[in-house]
Motif scaffolding. Structure first.
Motif, PDB file in Angstrom:
ATOM      1  N   GLU A   1      77.947 -64.926 -28.765  1.00 41.34           N
ATOM      2  CA  GLU A   1      78.298 -63.866 -29.710  1.00 41.34           C
ATOM      3  C   GLU A   1      78.499 -64.485 -31.082  1.00 41.34           C
ATOM      4  O   GLU A   1      79.082 -65.572 -31.188  1.00 41.34           O
ATOM      5  CB  GLU A   1      79.587 -63.147 -29.292  1.00 41.34           C
TER       6      GLU A   1
ATOM      7  N   CYS B   1      75.323 -60.045 -29.739  1.00 38.17           N
ATOM      8  CA  CYS B   1      75.305 -60.934 -28.581  1.00 38.17           C
ATOM      9  C   CYS B   1      73.874 -61.229 -28.131  1.00 38.17           C
ATOM     10  O   CYS B   1      72.958 -60.444 -28.368  1.00 38.17           O
ATOM     11  CB  CYS B   1      76.122 -60.353 -27.432  1.00 38.17           C
TER      12      CYS B   1
ATOM     13  N   THR C   1      77.885 -49.864 -16.875  1.00 36.25           N
ATOM     14  CA  THR C   1      79.018 -50.705 -17.273  1.00 36.25           C
ATOM     15  C   THR C   1      80.054 -50.793 -16.165  1.00 36.25           C
ATOM     16  O   THR C   1      80.575 -51.874 -15.854  1.00 36.25           O
ATOM     17  CB  THR C   1      79.657 -50.145 -18.556  1.00 36.25           C
TER      18      THR C   1
ATOM     19  N   ARG D   1      75.772 -55.983 -21.945  1.00 30.84           N
ATOM     20  CA  ARG D   1      76.535 -54.732 -21.992  1.00 30.84           C
ATOM     21  C   ARG D   1      76.176 -53.959 -23.259  1.00 30.84           C
ATOM     22  O   ARG D   1      75.693 -54.518 -24.240  1.00 30.84           O
ATOM     23  CB  ARG D   1      78.049 -55.006 -21.999  1.00 30.84           C
ATOM     24  N   GLN D   2      76.443 -52.680 -23.228  1.00 31.90           N
ATOM     25  CA  GLN D   2      76.321 -51.856 -24.423  1.00 31.90           C
ATOM     26  C   GLN D   2      77.517 -52.160 -25.309  1.00 31.90           C
ATOM     27  O   GLN D   2      78.660 -51.861 -24.976  1.00 31.90           O
ATOM     28  CB  GLN D   2      76.295 -50.366 -24.041  1.00 31.90           C
ATOM     29  N   THR D   3      77.282 -52.794 -26.458  1.00 29.94           N
ATOM     30  CA  THR D   3      78.370 -53.216 -27.325  1.00 29.94           C
ATOM     31  C   THR D   3      77.896 -53.259 -28.766  1.00 29.94           C
ATOM     32  O   THR D   3      76.697 -53.428 -29.038  1.00 29.94           O
ATOM     33  CB  THR D   3      78.891 -54.616 -26.910  1.00 29.94           C
ATOM     34  N   ASP D   4      78.845 -53.111 -29.698  1.00 27.14           N
ATOM     35  CA  ASP D   4      78.533 -53.242 -31.122  1.00 27.14           C
ATOM     36  C   ASP D   4      78.559 -54.697 -31.566  1.00 27.14           C
ATOM     37  O   ASP D   4      78.128 -55.015 -32.679  1.00 27.14           O
ATOM     38  CB  ASP D   4      79.539 -52.436 -31.963  1.00 27.14           C
ATOM     39  N   ARG D   5      79.077 -55.591 -30.705  1.00 30.00           N
ATOM     40  CA  ARG D   5      79.120 -57.011 -31.054  1.00 30.00           C
ATOM     41  C   ARG D   5      77.717 -57.602 -31.010  1.00 30.00           C
ATOM     42  O   ARG D   5      76.875 -57.180 -30.213  1.00 30.00           O
ATOM     43  CB  ARG D   5      80.044 -57.780 -30.112  1.00 30.00           C
TER      44      ARG D   5
ATOM     45  N   ASN E   1      70.671 -58.279 -28.538  1.00 29.42           N
ATOM     46  CA  ASN E   1      70.794 -56.867 -28.894  1.00 29.42           C
ATOM     47  C   ASN E   1      70.454 -56.648 -30.363  1.00 29.42           C
ATOM     48  O   ASN E   1      70.241 -57.604 -31.130  1.00 29.42           O
ATOM     49  CB  ASN E   1      72.176 -56.318 -28.522  1.00 29.42           C
TER      50      ASN E   1
END
Length: 550
Positions: free
Chosen positions: A515, A421, A342, A415-419, A438
């Motif tokens: 997203e 996408c 990141t 990216r590492q995300t909870d959203r 993801n």
């Protein structure tokens, strides 16, 4: 001694074959890897008088049969083979130091067997290779041999260039190779890089080896281009001493021009320890290389103490992260790798993980958006023909040159995300392909009653539904604004927020980052149930409803 008893009583070991013409040993497959049996050929190979002498020499730990500077590589190769080939490993080459300090070279194969008395054990054969002529003693001081025979080894092609594949995470295609020196000597056999590279650095002859590898890599690329064969960029390693012993820019440029290669087909790898020297010459050379169009890669990132200072002080195109971080694969190690990936993206630096050995490693790196991967999971270093044959056998393509930048940009947006996408690739003919989604995106789409394949098909037919036409209208808006665009729609009673951005447009392709958020199912949506009711009511009364974010 206990192991002498095992040597005499072979009935303890199922399927034991006696009188093998090569070295044979049995050892525990778990720590402390205790030697349980060794035949007479093993004693001869190691210049030991008897089994007691041999056990004392290796300190009863079978790992000590391999020379120290080869041990880590051998363990890595064996571990990879055991996983890939169902509890067996084959033809792992190593070099050995005997009790009389002779250097021998061996090919080790083995299989894992369960026993009642000893638990899992390894049955292993050890075959000597490149055996010296009778009476010929291999030079005890490998340092003197390397120094005295470097020119001869280069002239006679005892030093060869092997290539290890680099794989694009998003596509699984071959997007590059690393050129590596291997020394296979007719007199002393296979010399580990750990045996000759430090020596050449110490005596300041490393620039001759690195220049040879560069020349050979360029020659091979030119040859393939002339034959109409596909090629891919090659990265070459430079020692920190090269910058003091030669004009790196001049050597690189002259060699490239000699073979008429594009600059983007040559990448320069420099270790973190080299850049930690922080010399003015190093700074000037790296800046000049990048100005001339070469990419500079930082090798072994995270192995020293100055990693962050290097990223602050130098302009680097890509960092190579050693997967030694994930050898234990704990939550902490995964968090460290995720944070490094990141951080690099925030700085606009591309990422490559080396030392990838398992599918678990590969899947994790894909989930956090690591752009490229390299390691035994994808292939060992081999001569160019072997590497490309291996890639073909695995059904992998070779990434065309024109797509390199496109996929580099795509990787930057993962990216590492909870959203929720995803990345969509729209072809010139209107066909849409999901390059990446993801886990959260897949779950949200599933809750709305779709599969990813449904989304691809619907987006490829913009005339099918109003929501699809709206999507492409906002894609056009983002193309013009260059910004993220946001809109809302209702799907089957769910209130969905969509944000999208066109992040790259080239070769008649659009790369679209998306997203989504199902507000009706989110905590925020439940808290705003009153707003949802009002919006539903308004949509029944009016053709257009605009939401204004103050």
């Amino acid at each position: 001694m206990e192991s002498e008893k095992y040597n005499a009583d072979l009935s303890r070991f199922h399927g034991m074959i006696e009188n093998l013409p090569c070295g044979f040993f049995i050892a525990q497959a778990q720590k402390p890897y205790r030697l349980l049996y060794a035949n007479d050929e093993m004693l001869r190979l190691f210049d030991c008088r008897d089994l007691r002498d041999f056990c004392r020499y290796i300190e009863q730990d079978v790992r000590n049969i391999v020379a120290v500077n080869d041990r880590e590589r051998v363990e890595r190769e064996i571990g990879h083979d055991l996983q890939a080939k169902s509890d067996r490993f084959e033809h792992v080459r190593s070099h050995l130091f005997t009790r009389e300090s002779r250097i021998r070279y061996a090919d080790i194969s083995g299989r894992l067997v369960g026993t009642e008395e000893f638990g899992p054990v390894f049955y292993c054969t050890l075959q000597e290779i490149d055996i010296p002529q009778p009476g010929q003693m291999v030079d005890r001081d490998i340092r003197d041999y390397v120094v005295g025979h470097l020119d001869e080894a280069i002239a006679n092609q005892w030093i060869q260039v092997y290539y290890q594949p680099v794989i694009r995470t998003l596509t699984g295609e071959l997007c590059g190779m690393e050129a590596l020196a291997r020394w296979v000597d007719p007199h002393v056999g296979f010399l580990s890089p750990a045996a000759f590279i430090p020596v050449l650095e110490q005596v300041r002859l490393i620039y001759r080896l690195d220049s040879f590898v560069l020349e050979e890599a360029c020659r091979i690329m030119r040859q393939r281009m002339d034959e109409g064969l596909p090629i891919t960029p090659v990265s070459v390693n430079l020692s920190r001493y090269d910058f003091d012993l030669m004009d790196v820019c001049q050597v690189l440029e002259q060699t490239r021009q000699k073979y008429s290669l594009p600059r983007d087909f040559l990448h320069v790898e420099i270790t973190e320890s080299a850049l930690a020297q922080d010399s003015a010459v190093m700074h000037q050379t790296i800046d000049r290389l990048r100005e001339e169009g070469y990419e500079v890669w930082l090798d072994d990132f995270g192995s020293g103490y100055s990693s962050l200072n290097i990223l602050k002080d130098y302009n680097i195109d890509l960092i190579k992260l050693d997967m030694g971080f994930l050898r234990t694969f704990t939550d902490a190690s995964r968090s460290i790798v995720t944070a490094v990936i990141t951080m690099a993206k925030e700085l606009g630096i591309k990422t490559l993980a080396e030392g990838v050995e398992t599918k678990e490693h590969a899947d994790f790196l894909a989930s956090i958006g690591c752009g490229r991967q390299q390691g035994y999971f994808y292939g060992k270093p081999q001569p160019i023909g072997g590497t490309l044959a291996h890639i073909e056998s695995e059904g992998r393509g070779i990434e065309p040159r024109k797509w390199c930048h496109y996929y580099d940009v795509a990787s930057m947006f993962i990216r590492q995300t909870d959203r929720a996408c995803a990345l969509f690739d729209r072809y010139g003919d209107g066909h849409v392909h999901c390059l990446y989604a993801n886990k959260t995106y897949g779950e949200q789409v599933h809750e709305l009653g779709y599969q990813l394949q449904d989304i691809e098909e619907d987006l490829g037919r913009p005339e099918t539904a109003e929501v699809v036409r709206t999507f492409w209208a906002y894609v056009d808006r983002s193309r013009k604004s260059g910004q993220m665009e946001t809109y809302f729609y209702i799907d089957g009673g769910d209130y969905v927020n969509t944000a999208l951005q066109v992040v790259c447009e080239m070769n008649q392709h659009l790369l679209i980052y998306v997203e989504i958020q199902n507000l009706s199912q989110s905590n925020a949506g439940r808290r705003q149930s009153k707003l949802d009711e009002n919006l539903r009511y308004l949509y029944t009364m009016f053709e257009d409803v605009y939401l204004v974010h103050i």
